[in-house]
Design an enzyme around this catalytic site. Sequence first.
Site, mmCIF file in Angstrom:
data_model
loop_
_atom_site.group_PDB
_atom_site.id
_atom_site.type_symbol
_atom_site.label_atom_id
_atom_site.label_comp_id
_atom_site.label_asym_id
_atom_site.label_seq_id
_atom_site.Cartn_x
_atom_site.Cartn_y
_atom_site.Cartn_z
ATOM 1 N N ARG A 73 35.117 -0.963 15.662
ATOM 2 C CA ARG A 73 35.441 0.084 16.635
ATOM 3 C C ARG A 73 36.949 0.292 16.782
ATOM 4 O O ARG A 73 37.389 1.176 17.509
ATOM 5 C CB ARG A 73 34.849 -0.267 18.001
ATOM 6 C CG ARG A 73 33.319 -0.262 18.046
ATOM 7 C CD ARG A 73 32.844 -0.751 19.413
ATOM 8 N NE ARG A 73 33.386 0.045 20.486
ATOM 9 C CZ ARG A 73 33.637 -0.414 21.713
ATOM 10 N NH1 ARG A 73 33.395 -1.675 22.009
ATOM 11 N NH2 ARG A 73 34.110 0.388 22.650
ATOM 12 N N ASP A 111 51.709 8.937 22.061
ATOM 13 C CA ASP A 111 50.332 8.663 22.467
ATOM 14 C C ASP A 111 49.435 9.859 22.178
ATOM 15 O O ASP A 111 48.289 9.709 21.736
ATOM 16 C CB ASP A 111 50.297 8.312 23.956
ATOM 17 C CG ASP A 111 48.946 7.772 24.396
ATOM 18 O OD1 ASP A 111 48.278 7.073 23.599
ATOM 19 O OD2 ASP A 111 48.549 8.048 25.538
#
Length: 247
Positions: A211, A166
């Site tokens: 986005r 992550d």
Amino acid sequence: MAKSIFKGFHRLSSLSYSIMAQLSHPASSGSARISSALPAFFSPKPRDFSLPNSSWGPEMMRLYEHYNSQCEVETEGGEKCNGPWRRLPSYNRVIKYATGGVYLSKIIQSKARLFTRNIREPGAAFEYVLFVNSEEQKCVCIFQAGHLLEGPPGHVHGGAIATMIDSVTGTHGTFLSGPVMTGNLNINYRSPIPLGSTLLLESSLDKKEGRKTFISCKVTSTDGSKLHTEATALFVSISVSHLILGK
């Protein structure tokens, strides 16, 4: 109150990706705004945790020197210029203030530390350094897994591996698209990782849609011969003001 605190910490983790990645883009207007705000965020002499320390093993140092040597190259005329790779700095504290009320603000000001940089003992947990390649749209992380990351006996905890994935893909996503937040993270664990191992995390851009930024990541042995973990991630672009102010 609990909901506000959670939102504040979530925005804080995302902003950490944003600042680390945007530090490597001094030419962009957004980066100029970030750079001008740095004195409010960092101590006068912040420690860059992505630099070598005494806990780094020979393989960690070898790979660091390999990529670091490609950050600056010499032309035929003997002049030095930027190379294909760039090292990203890494600090243990990112921001002084966040949304979530007075109680959270006091915690942030006095005690908050980036999750992967909150262990004082060198080599005990997350030792890593990130390099990005703008032309190839790739990010590489050299990661050394410390003894405090144990899950199965003698091996790295799956949550620690997910944290690194992550962190790497989030930083890469911000480098590519500006400030982002994790929308989705899918991880497949292929083989266990022994404690103390030095690993490569390689992050690659799959595609961008408005986005949304889609990234793939794999965790391998340093020679690439063994695949330990692979993942795909979706990041959604968001403004810095939204991260800090919730607007």
